[in-house]
Design a protein around this motif. Structure first.
Motif, PDB file in Angstrom:
ATOM      1  N   VAL A  63       0.846  -1.191   0.000  1.00  0.00           N
ATOM      2  CA  VAL A  63       0.000   0.000   0.000  1.00  0.00           C
ATOM      3  C   VAL A  63       0.881   1.240   0.000  1.00  0.00           C
ATOM      4  O   VAL A  63       1.739   1.400   0.879  1.00  0.00           O
ATOM      5  N   ASP A  64       0.672   2.096  -0.977  1.00  0.00           N
ATOM      6  CA  ASP A  64       1.473   3.311  -1.129  1.00  0.00           C
ATOM      7  C   ASP A  64       0.860   4.432  -0.286  1.00  0.00           C
ATOM      8  O   ASP A  64      -0.176   4.987  -0.648  1.00  0.00           O
ATOM      9  N   PRO A  65       1.490   4.798   0.826  1.00  0.00           N
ATOM     10  CA  PRO A  65       0.904   5.836   1.692  1.00  0.00           C
ATOM     11  C   PRO A  65       0.900   7.216   1.038  1.00  0.00           C
ATOM     12  O   PRO A  65       0.072   8.057   1.392  1.00  0.00           O
ATOM     13  N   ILE A  66       1.822   7.442   0.107  1.00  0.00           N
ATOM     14  CA  ILE A  66       1.860   8.738  -0.565  1.00  0.00           C
ATOM     15  C   ILE A  66       0.653   8.867  -1.491  1.00  0.00           C
ATOM     16  O   ILE A  66      -0.056   9.882  -1.499  1.00  0.00           O
ATOM     17  N   GLU A  67       0.396   7.807  -2.273  1.00  0.00           N
ATOM     18  CA  GLU A  67      -0.738   7.814  -3.198  1.00  0.00           C
ATOM     19  C   GLU A  67      -2.052   8.009  -2.455  1.00  0.00           C
ATOM     20  O   GLU A  67      -2.940   8.738  -2.912  1.00  0.00           O
ATOM     21  N   LEU A  68      -2.175   7.380  -1.286  1.00  0.00           N
ATOM     22  CA  LEU A  68      -3.440   7.395  -0.553  1.00  0.00           C
ATOM     23  C   LEU A  68      -3.482   8.467   0.530  1.00  0.00           C
ATOM     24  O   LEU A  68      -4.477   8.564   1.256  1.00  0.00           O
ATOM     25  N   ASP A  69      -2.415   9.260   0.661  1.00  0.00           N
ATOM     26  CA  ASP A  69      -2.357  10.314   1.669  1.00  0.00           C
ATOM     27  C   ASP A  69      -2.621   9.734   3.056  1.00  0.00           C
ATOM     28  O   ASP A  69      -3.474  10.216   3.812  1.00  0.00           O
ATOM     29  N   LEU A  70      -1.887   8.669   3.397  1.00  0.00           N
ATOM     30  CA  LEU A  70      -2.061   8.013   4.692  1.00  0.00           C
ATOM     31  C   LEU A  70      -1.239   8.734   5.750  1.00  0.00           C
ATOM     32  O   LEU A  70      -0.065   9.024   5.542  1.00  0.00           O
ATOM     33  N   TYR A  71      -1.846   8.982   6.885  1.00  0.00           N
ATOM     34  CA  TYR A  71      -1.207   9.765   7.938  1.00  0.00           C
ATOM     35  C   TYR A  71      -0.081   8.972   8.608  1.00  0.00           C
ATOM     36  O   TYR A  71      -0.282   7.865   9.107  1.00  0.00           O
ATOM     37  N   PHE A  72       1.077   9.595   8.660  1.00  0.00           N
ATOM     38  CA  PHE A  72       2.214   9.017   9.385  1.00  0.00           C
ATOM     39  C   PHE A  72       1.862   8.831  10.866  1.00  0.00           C
ATOM     40  O   PHE A  72       2.162   7.818  11.478  1.00  0.00           O
ATOM     41  N   GLU A  73       1.192   9.834  11.451  1.00  0.00           N
ATOM     42  CA  GLU A  73       0.894   9.798  12.882  1.00  0.00           C
ATOM     43  C   GLU A  73      -0.115   8.719  13.250  1.00  0.00           C
ATOM     44  O   GLU A  73      -0.288   8.431  14.431  1.00  0.00           O
ATOM     45  N   ARG A  74      -0.812   8.138  12.258  1.00  0.00           N
ATOM     46  CA  ARG A  74      -1.754   7.061  12.560  1.00  0.00           C
ATOM     47  C   ARG A  74      -1.013   5.822  13.048  1.00  0.00           C
ATOM     48  O   ARG A  74      -1.533   5.052  13.835  1.00  0.00           O
ATOM     49  N   PHE A  75       0.249   5.646  12.576  1.00  0.00           N
ATOM     50  CA  PHE A  75       0.918   4.409  12.966  1.00  0.00           C
ATOM     51  C   PHE A  75       2.070   4.639  13.943  1.00  0.00           C
ATOM     52  O   PHE A  75       2.509   3.722  14.619  1.00  0.00           O
ATOM     53  N   ILE A  76       2.530   5.844  14.049  1.00  0.00           N
ATOM     54  CA  ILE A  76       3.626   6.069  14.983  1.00  0.00           C
ATOM     55  C   ILE A  76       3.698   7.560  15.302  1.00  0.00           C
ATOM     56  O   ILE A  76       3.507   8.406  14.437  1.00  0.00           O
ATOM     57  N   ASN A  77       3.926   7.868  16.583  1.00  0.00           N
ATOM     58  CA  ASN A  77       4.124   9.256  16.973  1.00  0.00           C
ATOM     59  C   ASN A  77       4.850   9.287  18.309  1.00  0.00           C
ATOM     60  O   ASN A  77       5.046   8.262  18.955  1.00  0.00           O
TER      61      ASN A  77
END
Length: 995
Positions: A330-344
């Protein structure tokens, strides 16, 4: 001071929870309590964590017993001692062997033998760490034994298993259930003593006033015990911290993997991609999660080396690092997936990586993990007593008749109408329901630890042979253990099996690389299947609800599929947001009704929360929380444990920030309630996107290789529907489905061109050894040339041969199966011993002249129903009365929108759904005589009057409704149609067959 207490994790023995034990100790002003469940350390860590809120000293240990017979109690003096107890217990649980009367040398433990056992065994020698346990009840025995002189070895051992007589009664019921006997037949030796209750300290001091040295010895023993496990803010990450040789080397390895693989994922990488990668790497390294990524990468690389398909999903799918190094697709850039959803920065646990493997491959992947990583175990799960099941079990031990048990279990009674025995069953079912019944294995959780597994609990050995720790994922997280999820599903094996079947059935066919998902995403033919809801057999999207949703949304691309697989979830669906999303998707003008801020935050979903990430967006952009705070809020709403008061603090900040932004109280309340009801059920966008990738792979195979794909579905247990429905889909795709054949069928279903032969494994009551004999003989010596040839070559009883004949597996001979069945009885003697040895000289076969025997497709149909569970013949031909000419077909429903119609349908599936008024609606799915599918809706009144109790053919009457292109029939009357009776019970030819 209580050194032998039990919770209900003393399975089918104890009667209360860890919290209730702590509360009991608090009420009785106990100074020290040792949790020593019987052959179990499930609750030890929870007890240590919970006891910190009380004023007694907590100790942990094990009550070692053979069945119910106590051998000795072990107490951990320190963490090393706790490991020794777990080592000792685990060795016996794995080998399923009894404990010897004397404990082994466990230097960091105290071992206490009950006085009664010491007297019975005439034990006279004791190690330095071994003691004699004396209870209030056994004190009188001590006075008349020679063990008074063992002054230094005597300690208080007052067992606590019950709080009251009611608990003791429940205990006796549990023991009767465990022994599968009537309560009246339960042996005294199989139960504890009612006196095993917590006595106030004053009572114990009074009982031991002449033996105060026993209490002093006990105090000294307690003072010598000290365990520590960090919980809460003191919690450490117990997972394996170093994958290679050092943390520094691991960090460089992860960076190197990103550098190596980035050009493959992003051939023309932008500055934004590099910035995202650097940001993630910095967080992963600083928070100490490098080994977690490298271990997951190692697991998927092993799978690739074995050509095992897999799907990486979970919150980790939001990571561009995971995408680059190949853990996910899954390409997080293509789907605009939040970085903070998986780690912060506020997150102390690593992100979730759920890795799905084929059900055929998961066990080998698990074995690889156990072989490579030293400190590894599966997580357990507690299978609890369910109330209806408890009622049944209690009914049995009380000796109630089955009819009464059924009545109580179903709930069809009034309390005042019950007799005393039934009321007892009812009352105690409430007490026992929710107790742990036995330990099972978590669906996919694996621990890979820095330190030995037995530092934390004992392990047992389930049938598949992988050590499983005695606690669940919640206890694991409390102490800092974060699981790796290695899961199994059938969708992936459908894909790999379909490819193999294509290679065999169409050797010249070119099959796209399954990793090249972009080809499938952009294929208009594949997307046409989505738009029309033609997804039978496709993983995750084949249900009637998904099919209807695709049609309403006119889904025709990857992002549409990702959204659809999320809005079907309860969080969106139950809040009415699903319908609003569909309307805004279809009508651009309606999108203007969205709140401007919400629409600006979530333009791709028209201002409607669809994904878990949307909670972060709303909390951050709408309410002004930081992204880290927003993720903490999301976790709290999803049921994750937060620091005390943290959720309330974030809610207050959410509301106050909104007021400062000038939002009305009504809007703030409305948005907060939407977030609150939504967050616990929604999928992460990356999770939906991961599933969408697999769905596209299946859709590609379904469009270009429909027959092979559907055969693969059958061979992997189908999916949402039953076998018969997938057979109908094969026919719809142009395939010809045949009953099992001696010369054509394998154990599973096979395909030759467009001819599909069901597997021999589908035939009920056909023994597996007979199937093996047939296939092995055919593989070595070739196809069977005749019925006689089969009899000569395959050892088979007349009973098993009769099954093969009834399913018409010898139709290649051209001889009617009824004639062959007669011949089988003449040719095979049931008393004759058959052997696997091949005949050197085959005796000549004598043939017989037989009279003409009656035969019809009805007999075949009913034989197939009996032996396969369904008929391969057209079900509508089995109707007793002819179908009405006025009935419409599913393909013509669009011509009758808004009109009352009649339509015949064979029921595929029916789903009951509760309404807001606690009534029930029923959604049905049928196929018509042409094999086309149609859907029905029964509102509560119709559902009550015309229940769909069983499969069969129904005449449906109702109005055709068009909802955004999705056609259905709103039922006002539905009648199950009568079929022709079974002719085998009236046909004289069959009636006259030999018995």
């Amino acid at each position: 001071m209580y050194l032998n207490t039990h919770t209900y994790y003393s399975l089918r023995y104890g009667t209360f929870s860890v919290k209730e034990l702590c509360e009991l100790a608090g009420r009785n002003k106990a100074t020290a309590v040792a949790l020593t469940d019987i052959n179990n350390t499930s609750a030890c860590l929870s007890f240590l964590k919970m006891a910190a809120e009380y004023e007694f000293t907590p100790l942990t240990g094990v009550d070692f017993r053979n069945g119910v017979q106590q051998q000795y109690v072990g107490l951990a003096r320190n963490n090393a001692g706790f490991k020794q107890l777990n080592d000792h217990l685990s060795a016996h649980l794995h080998a399923e062997k009894s404990f010897k009367k004397d404990a082994p040398g466990l230097p960091d433990c105290y071992l206490i033998y009950p006085l009664e056992k010491v007297i019975a065994d005439k034990k006279t020698t004791f190690r330095e760490n071994e003691f004699i346990g004396v209870s209030v009840e056994s004190l009188r025995k001590l006075k008349f034994s020679g063990y008074l002189r063992y002054r230094e070895k005597l300690v208080l051992l007052q067992t606590v298993s019950f709080r009251s007589k009611k608990d003791f009664n429940a205990h006796r019921l549990l023991r009767a259930i465990d022994n599968n006997v009537l309560l009246s037949k339960l042996s005294q030796s199989e139960q504890g003593c009612v006196e095993h209750q917590m006595l106030p300290p004053g009572t114990i001091e009074a009982a031991f006033e002449d033996h105060l040295h026993i209490l002093e010895n006990t105090q000294n023993l307690i003072a010598g015990c000290k365990l520590y496990f960090g919980f809460g803010k003191a919690r450490l990450n117990r997972n394996l911290q170093v994958f290679g040789n050092s943390r520094e080397e691991d960090a460089e390895s992860l960076k190197a993997l990103c550098i190596k693989n980035l050009p493959r994922r992003y051939p023309n990488a932008s500055e934004a991609v590099y910035a995202r990668v650097n940001k993630e790497l910095e967080a992963i390294i600083s928070l100490g999660f490098v080994s977690y990524f490298l271990i997951n990468h190692d697991i998927v690389e092993y799978a690739r080396s074995r050509n095992y398909p897999f799907i990486g999903r979970g919150s980790g799918a939001n990571s561009v690092v995971a995408y680059i190094i190949g853990i996910t697709n899954v390409d997080p850039i293509e789907l605009d997936l939040y970085f903070e959803r998986f780690i912060n920065a506020h997150r102390h646990s690593p992100p979730d990586f759920d890795i799905d493997f084929s059900w055929k491959d998961r066990e080998d992947v698990t074995a690889y993990i156990f072989n490579k990583y030293e400190n590894t175990a599966l997580l357990a799960t507690y299978v609890t007593f369910k109330r209806r099941a408890v009622i049944r079990e209690l009914g049995k031990v009380f000796g109630l008749p089955k009819a009464e048990i059924d009545k109580l279990s179903a709930g069809f009674f009034k309390i005042e109408d019950l007799d005393e025995m039934e009321k007892l069953v009812f009352r105690y079912s409430y007490l026992i329901a929710g107790f742990p019944n036995y330990l099972s294995v978590h669906a996919g959780g694996i621990m890979i630890l820095q330190e030995p597994v037995h530092n934390y609990a004992a392990t047992f050995l389930p049938p598949k042979g992988f050590a499983t720790i005695q606690f669940d994922m919640h206890v694991a997280e409390d102490v800092g253990i974060f699981k790796f999820d290695i899961l199994a599903q059938r969708g992936l094996s459908k894909i790999t099996d379909a490819i193999e079947i294509i290679k065999q059935n169409q050797p010249g066919a070119v099959v796209e690389d399954m990793e090249n998902v972009s080809v499938f995403k952009n294929d208009p033919n594949v997307n046409h299947l989505l738009r029309t809801g033609d997804c039978m057999g496709v993983f995750y999207v084949e249900s009637p609800a998904m099919r209807g949703l695709f049609i309403k949304l006119q889904t025709e691309d990857y992002l549409g599929l990702v959204a659809a697989s999320s809005i079907i979830r309860p969080g969106v669906s139950n809040g009415g947001m699903k319908e609003e999303y569909i309307k805004r998707h279809r009508d651009p003008e309606r999108r203007k009704q969205a709140h401007p801020v919400m629409y600006e935050i979530m333009p791709d979903t028209y201002g409607i929360m669809v994904y878990q990430e949307d909670v972060l967006k709303v909390a951050h952009f709408f309410a002004g929380l930081s992204l880290e705070e927003a993720d903490v809020l999301r976790r709290g709403m999803s049921g994750k444990k937060l620091a005390e008061g943290e959720f309330d603090r974030l809610e207050a900040k959410f509301r106050s920030n909104c007021r400062e932004k000038g939002y009305s109280e009504q809007l703030v309340e409305e948005v907060w309630n939407q977030v609150l009801s939504f967050a616990g059920y929604a999928f992460p966008k990356g999770h939906s996107a991961s599933y969408a990738v697999e769905s596209y792979q299946s859709l590609y195979l379904k469009y270009y290789f429909p027959l092979e794909f559907m055969v693969a579905c059958l061979n992997n247990g189908g999916g949402f529907y039953d076998v018969e429905t997938y057979i109908q889909e094969i026919r719809k795709c142009g395939g010809r489905v045949h009953a099992p054949c001696i010369n054509k069928s394998d154990h599973h279903t096979v395909i030759y061109g467009k001819d599909v032969y069901l597997g021999l494994g589908y035939i009920k009551e056909l023994e597996i050894k007979v199937v093996q004999h047939i296939l092995e003989n055919r593989n070595f010596f070739g196809p069977f040339s005749s019925f006689d040839d089969f009899i000569d070559r395959v050892p088979v009883s007349i009973e098993q041969l009769s099954i093969l004949l009834k399913i018409d597996a010898f139709r290649f001979t051209g001889v009617d199966k009824h004639h062959l069945l007669w011949k089988a009885f003449f040719k095979l003697s049931r008393s004759k011993t058959r052997t696997d040895q091949q005949l050197l000289f085959r005796p000549p076969h004598r043939d017989f002249e037989l009279p003409e025997l009656a035969h019809s497709f009805l007999i075949d149909a009913y034989d197939q129903m009996e032996l396969l569970g369904f008929s391969l013949h057209d079900h509508f031909r089995l109707l007793k009365n002819p179908m009405k000419n006025s009935a419409v077909k599913a393909a013509d429903l669009q011509n009758f929108v808004g009109k009352e119609i009649e339509i015949y349908g064979n029921l595929i599936t029916a789903k009951r759904t509760a309404t807001v008024n606690r009534e029930y609606m029923v959604f049905g799915t049928f196929f018509d005589p042409a094999g086309d599918i149609f859907d029905t809706v029964q509102f509560p009144r119709a559902a009550e009057r015309f229940p769909l109790h069983s499969k069969g053919i129904y005449l449906c009457r109702g109005k055709v409704v068009n909802e955004l292109g999705y056609l259905s029939v709103t039922i006002n009357r539905i009648e199950r149609q009568e079929t022709v009776g079974d002719p085998r019970f009236v046909n004289s030819a069959w009636k006259a067959l030999p018995a």
